[in-house]
Design a protein around this motif. Structure first.
Motif, PDB file in Angstrom:
ATOM      1  N   VAL A  73     109.045  69.995  98.434  1.00 26.41           N
ATOM      2  CA  VAL A  73     107.753  70.230  99.047  1.00 26.41           C
ATOM      3  C   VAL A  73     107.051  68.887  99.217  1.00 26.41           C
ATOM      4  O   VAL A  73     107.047  68.061  98.314  1.00 26.41           O
ATOM      5  CB  VAL A  73     106.886  71.165  98.177  1.00 26.41           C
ATOM      6  N   SER A  74     106.482  68.673 100.400  1.00 26.42           N
ATOM      7  CA  SER A  74     105.768  67.435 100.690  1.00 26.42           C
ATOM      8  C   SER A  74     104.497  67.774 101.466  1.00 26.42           C
ATOM      9  O   SER A  74     104.522  68.617 102.362  1.00 26.42           O
ATOM     10  CB  SER A  74     106.668  66.521 101.527  1.00 26.42           C
ATOM     11  N   TRP A  75     103.395  67.133 101.106  1.00 23.23           N
ATOM     12  CA  TRP A  75     102.134  67.345 101.794  1.00 23.23           C
ATOM     13  C   TRP A  75     102.128  66.583 103.105  1.00 23.23           C
ATOM     14  O   TRP A  75     102.421  65.401 103.157  1.00 23.23           O
ATOM     15  CB  TRP A  75     100.956  66.892 100.917  1.00 23.23           C
ATOM     16  N   ASN A  76     101.814  67.264 104.191  1.00 21.94           N
ATOM     17  CA  ASN A  76     101.718  66.645 105.506  1.00 21.94           C
ATOM     18  C   ASN A  76     100.236  66.437 105.795  1.00 21.94           C
ATOM     19  O   ASN A  76      99.507  67.392 106.073  1.00 21.94           O
ATOM     20  CB  ASN A  76     102.367  67.540 106.561  1.00 21.94           C
ATOM     21  N   SER A  77      99.778  65.197 105.704  1.00 23.77           N
ATOM     22  CA  SER A  77      98.359  64.901 105.872  1.00 23.77           C
ATOM     23  C   SER A  77      97.879  65.139 107.301  1.00 23.77           C
ATOM     24  O   SER A  77      96.688  65.363 107.525  1.00 23.77           O
ATOM     25  CB  SER A  77      98.059  63.465 105.447  1.00 23.77           C
TER      26      SER A  77
ATOM     27  N   THR B 111      98.997  67.658 109.452  1.00 19.01           N
ATOM     28  CA  THR B 111      98.830  69.089 109.705  1.00 19.01           C
ATOM     29  C   THR B 111      98.036  69.776 108.604  1.00 19.01           C
ATOM     30  O   THR B 111      97.705  70.957 108.717  1.00 19.01           O
ATOM     31  CB  THR B 111     100.200  69.789 109.839  1.00 19.01           C
ATOM     32  N   LYS B 112      97.764  69.038 107.527  1.00 18.62           N
ATOM     33  CA  LYS B 112      96.999  69.564 106.389  1.00 18.62           C
ATOM     34  C   LYS B 112      97.679  70.781 105.758  1.00 18.62           C
ATOM     35  O   LYS B 112      97.044  71.782 105.415  1.00 18.62           O
ATOM     36  CB  LYS B 112      95.566  69.933 106.782  1.00 18.62           C
ATOM     37  N   CYS B 113      98.993  70.697 105.652  1.00 19.11           N
ATOM     38  CA  CYS B 113      99.736  71.770 104.988  1.00 19.11           C
ATOM     39  C   CYS B 113     101.004  71.188 104.376  1.00 19.11           C
ATOM     40  O   CYS B 113     101.335  70.018 104.591  1.00 19.11           O
ATOM     41  CB  CYS B 113     100.063  72.900 105.956  1.00 19.11           C
ATOM     42  N   PHE B 114     101.729  72.007 103.623  1.00 18.34           N
ATOM     43  CA  PHE B 114     102.948  71.554 102.973  1.00 18.34           C
ATOM     44  C   PHE B 114     104.145  71.737 103.903  1.00 18.34           C
ATOM     45  O   PHE B 114     104.216  72.701 104.666  1.00 18.34           O
ATOM     46  CB  PHE B 114     103.196  72.330 101.674  1.00 18.34           C
ATOM     47  N   ASP B 115     105.092  70.780 103.834  1.00 15.16           N
ATOM     48  CA  ASP B 115     106.381  70.906 104.499  1.00 15.16           C
ATOM     49  C   ASP B 115     107.397  71.245 103.419  1.00 15.16           C
ATOM     50  O   ASP B 115     107.428  70.603 102.358  1.00 15.16           O
ATOM     51  CB  ASP B 115     106.796  69.586 105.172  1.00 15.16           C
TER      52      ASP B 115
END
Length: 172
Positions: free
Chosen positions: A1-5, A7-11
């Motif tokens: 899990v990685s935070w996508n700054s 799209t403001k959601c998790f990948d």
């Protein structure tokens, strides 16, 4: 899990790679670069005419495949050369399309040992690409395309300044 700054959601990515050996950043980068490989395979499939070979001889088929892949590599090289020399952002997709290329002129001049002819053919191809293979939305690509992946042209496009020289990495 990685935070996508952006799209403001998790990948979420699923992998069987060792977490101790491969960090999340490396896995995410590998996944992003994988898409570039997929685009290259699509280019080869679409524009190298591999499906048009009409031969039953394995050696001829293999030679035609290698020739098509070599032509594709030359087109990519020319696209990046045009990008660098003309200071425009070139679409490798548009550059991979066969129309307008003077590759036969280039190969003929190489076969004949005609240095000036080789240079003329190379310059004609670069001019053609600079005019006909520009990226449609280079500013958008900074947000969504290959530039976002770190695959930047020699000349970077910024929202405020347009095209500018990319910084060269410091020597180690």
């Amino acid at each position: 899990v990685s935070w996508n700054s952006q799209t403001k959601c998790f990948d979420y990515l699923l992998t069987n790679l060792s977490q101790q050996r491969y960090t999340i950043a490396v896995v995410c980068l590998g996944y992003k670069l994988r898409w570039q490989v997929e685009l290259l395979f699509k280019e080869w499939k679409s524009y190298t005419n591999l499906h048009k070979f009409d031969t039953e001889k394995e050696t001829i088929a293999e030679s035609l495949i290698w020739a098509s892949l070599a032509a594709s590599a030359i087109k990519r090289f020319l696209a990046h050369t045009a990008e660098h020399l003309l200071e425009v952002v070139i679409s490798t997709h548009k550059a991979s399309m066969p129309s307008g290329y003077k590759l036969p002129n280039l190969f003929e001049s190489l076969r004949e040992g005609d240095g000036p002819g080789y240079r003329r053919a190379l310059e004609a191809m670069i001019r053609y690409l600079g005019k006909n293979a520009k990226r449609a939305h280079p500013k958008r690509d900074v947000r969504t395309g290959r530039a976002r992946l770190g695959l930047k042209p020699m000349f970077q496009v910024s929202e405020q300044q347009g095209v500018k020289d990319c910084e060269q990495p410091a020597a180690a």
